[in-house]
Each structure stands twice: as C-alpha cells, then as structure tokens.
Design a protein around this motif. Structure first.
Motif, PDB file in Angstrom:
ATOM      1  N   GLU A 106       0.833  -1.197   0.000  1.00 56.08           N
ATOM      2  CA  GLU A 106       0.000   0.000   0.000  1.00 56.08           C
ATOM      3  C   GLU A 106       0.873   1.254   0.000  1.00 56.08           C
ATOM      4  OE1 GLU A 106      -3.218   0.146  -0.369  1.00 56.08           O
ATOM      5  OE2 GLU A 106      -3.556  -2.010  -0.264  1.00 56.08           O
ATOM      6  N   GLY A 107       0.543   2.172  -0.886  1.00 57.40           N
ATOM      7  CA  GLY A 107       1.263   3.433  -0.963  1.00 57.40           C
ATOM      8  C   GLY A 107       2.469   3.404  -1.887  1.00 57.40           C
ATOM      9  N   GLU A 108       2.880   2.226  -2.331  1.00 60.70           N
ATOM     10  CA  GLU A 108       3.993   2.147  -3.272  1.00 60.70           C
ATOM     11  C   GLU A 108       3.488   2.247  -4.706  1.00 60.70           C
ATOM     12  OE1 GLU A 108       6.954  -0.779  -0.705  1.00 60.70           O
ATOM     13  OE2 GLU A 108       6.076  -1.512  -2.568  1.00 60.70           O
ATOM     14  N   TRP A 109       4.366   2.662  -5.604  1.00 64.53           N
ATOM     15  CA  TRP A 109       3.965   2.737  -7.006  1.00 64.53           C
ATOM     16  C   TRP A 109       5.184   2.652  -7.919  1.00 64.53           C
ATOM     17  CZ3 TRP A 109       6.626   6.958  -8.483  1.00 64.53           C
ATOM     18  CH2 TRP A 109       6.705   8.066  -7.621  1.00 64.53           C
ATOM     19  N   THR A 110       4.894   2.358  -9.178  1.00 62.91           N
ATOM     20  CA  THR A 110       5.890   2.404 -10.253  1.00 62.91           C
ATOM     21  C   THR A 110       5.371   3.342 -11.334  1.00 62.91           C
ATOM     22  OG1 THR A 110       6.608   0.135  -9.844  1.00 62.91           O
ATOM     23  CG2 THR A 110       7.147   1.063 -11.984  1.00 62.91           C
ATOM     24  N   GLU A 111       6.264   4.168 -11.853  1.00 69.27           N
ATOM     25  CA  GLU A 111       5.886   5.145 -12.873  1.00 69.27           C
ATOM     26  C   GLU A 111       6.517   4.766 -14.214  1.00 69.27           C
ATOM     27  OE1 GLU A 111       5.938   9.671 -12.241  1.00 69.27           O
ATOM     28  OE2 GLU A 111       7.726   9.281 -13.454  1.00 69.27           O
ATOM     29  N   LEU A 112       5.695   4.740 -15.253  1.00 70.82           N
ATOM     30  CA  LEU A 112       6.154   4.506 -16.617  1.00 70.82           C
ATOM     31  C   LEU A 112       6.028   5.788 -17.422  1.00 70.82           C
ATOM     32  CD1 LEU A 112       4.339   1.096 -17.386  1.00 70.82           C
ATOM     33  CD2 LEU A 112       6.532   1.468 -16.223  1.00 70.82           C
ATOM     34  N   LEU A 113       6.923   5.973 -18.366  1.00 69.65           N
ATOM     35  CA  LEU A 113       6.880   7.127 -19.263  1.00 69.65           C
ATOM     36  C   LEU A 113       6.864   6.630 -20.705  1.00 69.65           C
ATOM     37  CD1 LEU A 113       7.171  10.167 -20.001  1.00 69.65           C
ATOM     38  CD2 LEU A 113       9.658   9.844 -19.808  1.00 69.65           C
ATOM     39  N   VAL A 114       5.840   7.021 -21.459  1.00 68.64           N
ATOM     40  CA  VAL A 114       5.731   6.650 -22.872  1.00 68.64           C
ATOM     41  C   VAL A 114       6.576   7.629 -23.685  1.00 68.64           C
ATOM     42  CG1 VAL A 114       4.156   6.368 -24.834  1.00 68.64           C
ATOM     43  CG2 VAL A 114       3.424   5.710 -22.521  1.00 68.64           C
ATOM     44  N   ILE A 115       7.484   7.129 -24.500  1.00 69.68           N
ATOM     45  CA  ILE A 115       8.394   8.023 -25.225  1.00 69.68           C
ATOM     46  C   ILE A 115       8.256   7.938 -26.740  1.00 69.68           C
ATOM     47  CG2 ILE A 115      10.050   8.087 -23.335  1.00 69.68           C
ATOM     48  CD1 ILE A 115      11.795   6.170 -24.907  1.00 69.68           C
ATOM     49  N   ARG A 116       7.345   7.103 -27.217  1.00 65.80           N
ATOM     50  CA  ARG A 116       7.000   7.121 -28.639  1.00 65.80           C
ATOM     51  C   ARG A 116       5.526   7.486 -28.781  1.00 65.80           C
ATOM     52  NH1 ARG A 116       9.658   1.702 -31.388  1.00 65.80           N
ATOM     53  NH2 ARG A 116      11.842   2.116 -30.848  1.00 65.80           N
ATOM     54  N   ASP A 117       5.163   7.994 -29.917  1.00 67.72           N
ATOM     55  CA  ASP A 117       3.777   8.409 -30.129  1.00 67.72           C
ATOM     56  C   ASP A 117       2.931   7.249 -30.655  1.00 67.72           C
ATOM     57  OD1 ASP A 117       2.002  10.478 -29.757  1.00 67.72           O
ATOM     58  OD2 ASP A 117       2.100  11.133 -31.844  1.00 67.72           O
ATOM     59  N   ASP A 118       1.645   7.291 -30.309  1.00 68.02           N
ATOM     60  CA  ASP A 118       0.651   6.330 -30.789  1.00 68.02           C
ATOM     61  C   ASP A 118       1.025   4.892 -30.406  1.00 68.02           C
ATOM     62  OD1 ASP A 118      -1.762   5.714 -31.989  1.00 68.02           O
ATOM     63  OD2 ASP A 118      -0.870   5.393 -33.962  1.00 68.02           O
ATOM     64  N   VAL A 119       1.369   4.700 -29.130  1.00 71.71           N
ATOM     65  CA  VAL A 119       1.768   3.389 -28.623  1.00 71.71           C
ATOM     66  C   VAL A 119       0.540   2.600 -28.184  1.00 71.71           C
ATOM     67  CG1 VAL A 119       2.923   2.248 -26.669  1.00 71.71           C
ATOM     68  CG2 VAL A 119       4.089   4.044 -27.939  1.00 71.71           C
ATOM     69  N   ASN A 120       0.549   1.307 -28.461  1.00 73.36           N
ATOM     70  CA  ASN A 120      -0.487   0.394 -27.985  1.00 73.36           C
ATOM     71  C   ASN A 120       0.148  -0.545 -26.961  1.00 73.36           C
ATOM     72  OD1 ASN A 120      -2.498  -1.475 -27.529  1.00 73.36           O
ATOM     73  ND2 ASN A 120      -2.796  -2.028 -29.670  1.00 73.36           N
ATOM     74  N   LEU A 121      -0.229  -0.400 -25.685  1.00 73.45           N
ATOM     75  CA  LEU A 121       0.358  -1.192 -24.609  1.00 73.45           C
ATOM     76  C   LEU A 121      -0.413  -2.472 -24.308  1.00 73.45           C
ATOM     77  CD1 LEU A 121       1.400   1.570 -22.035  1.00 73.45           C
ATOM     78  CD2 LEU A 121       2.864   0.328 -23.636  1.00 73.45           C
ATOM     79  N   ALA A 122      -1.452  -2.765 -25.058  1.00 74.20           N
ATOM     80  CA  ALA A 122      -2.225  -3.988 -24.811  1.00 74.20           C
ATOM     81  C   ALA A 122      -1.305  -5.205 -24.850  1.00 74.20           C
ATOM     82  CB  ALA A 122      -3.328  -4.138 -25.854  1.00 74.20           C
ATOM     83  N   GLY A 123      -1.373  -6.032 -23.802  1.00 70.93           N
ATOM     84  CA  GLY A 123      -0.554  -7.225 -23.728  1.00 70.93           C
ATOM     85  C   GLY A 123       0.786  -7.035 -23.038  1.00 70.93           C
ATOM     86  N   TYR A 124       1.195  -5.791 -22.793  1.00 71.61           N
ATOM     87  CA  TYR A 124       2.455  -5.531 -22.111  1.00 71.61           C
ATOM     88  C   TYR A 124       2.345  -5.934 -20.638  1.00 71.61           C
ATOM     89  CZ  TYR A 124       4.553  -2.910 -25.993  1.00 71.61           C
ATOM     90  OH  TYR A 124       5.098  -2.541 -27.204  1.00 71.61           O
ATOM     91  N   ILE A 125       3.490  -6.257 -20.036  1.00 69.28           N
ATOM     92  CA  ILE A 125       3.533  -6.692 -18.645  1.00 69.28           C
ATOM     93  C   ILE A 125       4.590  -5.889 -17.890  1.00 69.28           C
ATOM     94  CG2 ILE A 125       3.895  -8.650 -17.072  1.00 69.28           C
ATOM     95  CD1 ILE A 125       3.305 -10.523 -19.411  1.00 69.28           C
TER      96      ILE A 125
END
Length: 211
Positions: free
Chosen positions: A39-58
């Motif tokens: 609780e209270g922890e998190w991970t931050e992701l940054l998208v660096i390409r345009d028009d990305v589809n993250l479906a299926g990513y882990i």
C-alpha cells in the motif's frame, strides 16, 4: 514539472533521431513500506514514442534483491491502452483499489493513475508488485514477452538485472529506505539506457504527490 520534463525528453529524442529507443520506460518507483504490504507504493512509466499500444504488455518485479522475477500486471486490450501519446506518464499503484479511490484513466492530459489490482485495465497478478528494500528491478515486457526497458536498484549488481536485456538503467547502491524513491534523473533519453551507475539515476526521500 514532470510533464514538462517528459515533453522535453521527447523533443530531444526526435531532434537527435536516436535509434533503438524503447516505446515506454520505467522512470521511477517508490518504496513506502519496509514489510510485505505494498500500500502506498507505485511504479511510474513514461511513454516516449507516439501512438503506442500497450495492450498485452507486462510490468514485472524482481524481488529478493532483484534476483527472481515475479510476473506482474498485464495491460488488457481496452481503449485506455491504445494510441497513447508520447510524454504520457502512467502511475501504477502497487496497493489495492483503495490506494486510488477515483482512478485517473483520462489520458488526454498526459497522466494516468490506477491500481495494479484494477481488473478493468489489467490482468491482475497473483502476487502484488512490491518494492524489496534490499534491492529491486522493475521490467516492462511487450506482448511477445520481449524486454522493453527496466529500472533497478541493487549492489552488488543482481542476477536478475544482469540477465535482463538492454535497454536498462540502475542505481548502484544497497538497500532502499522506507519512503524513498529510485528515479531516472538524466536530462535526455540516453539516461534511460545508461546501465548501472549513479550518473543517470538517484535515490532520495520522497515528499509530496507523484509526478
């Protein structure tokens, strides 16, 4: 401020026509508990390409001092994860739905925040993401289970980090203090690709809201 920084990074990347850049990177993770409660922890992701589809990513977590991989939340094939703009920040809470009473799933402003246990957007893992204080490594895999990017803290350099493909970056130091985050602090996208060291990453006590 973090949104402006993300935009700055994207502009530099486009201007320099860098090659072999990942579509999304792990930019920061926060340790909020010295026990097994995420609780209270998190991970931050940054998208660096345009028009990305993250479906299926882990998003995977290497526990036990960044040694052994545990499969984390998998992005479902839903509208939220399709056509994501460059510069978008995705903050994934490690705790339950109560960690995010009102999930922010409107990506139009470049920021999304939600829990890894939200089954509307993730295939929920059997084991929660959880920052190990003796060292950890968070890794993104694509829909074909191919490495995309990872961020670590460990010293000595842990087996899970060493075995992982590039690109990756790590903070070369021992245990993570409670209430501290590990983050990429370089000014260009190359900081996310720089490997283990202390030039491109930092660790510090976390104050305030994420991003």
């Amino acid at each position: 401020m973090r949104l402006l920084q993300a935009s700055f990074i994207i502009l530099i990347t486009i201007a320099t026509n860098a090659v072999a850049q990942p579509e999304v990177v792990v930019s920061e993770f926060l340790c909020r508990s010295t026990g097994l409660n995420p609780e209270g922890e998190w991970t931050e992701l940054l998208v660096i390409r345009d028009d990305v589809n993250l479906a299926g990513y882990i998003l995977n977590d290497y526990g036990g001092g960044a040694q052994t991989r545990s499969d984390g939340p998998q992005f479902l094939d839903v509208p939220l994860w399709r056509h994501i703009r460059a510069g978008t920040i995705i903050l994934i809470q490690h705790g339950g739905l109560l960690s995010v009473p009102i999930p922010d799933v409107d990506a139009s402003d470049g920021f999304v925040e939600l829990s890894q246990r939200d089954s509307r957007y993730f295939k929920v893992p059997s084991i929660d993401l959880n920052v190990a204080i003796e060292g950890d490594y968070f890794e993104v895999l694509n829909r074909d289970s191919i490495h995309v990017h990872g961020l670590a803290q460990c010293s000595p350099t842990a087996a899970g980090y060493v075995a992982s493909a590039v690109p990756k970056v790590g903070y070369d130091s021992g245990s993570i203090a409670d209430q501290a985050s590990v983050r990429v602090t370089g000014r260009t996208i190359d900081a996310y690709l720089s490997g283990m060291g202390k030039d491109s990453c930092s660790r510090g006590r976390y104050i305030g809201e994420p991003s």
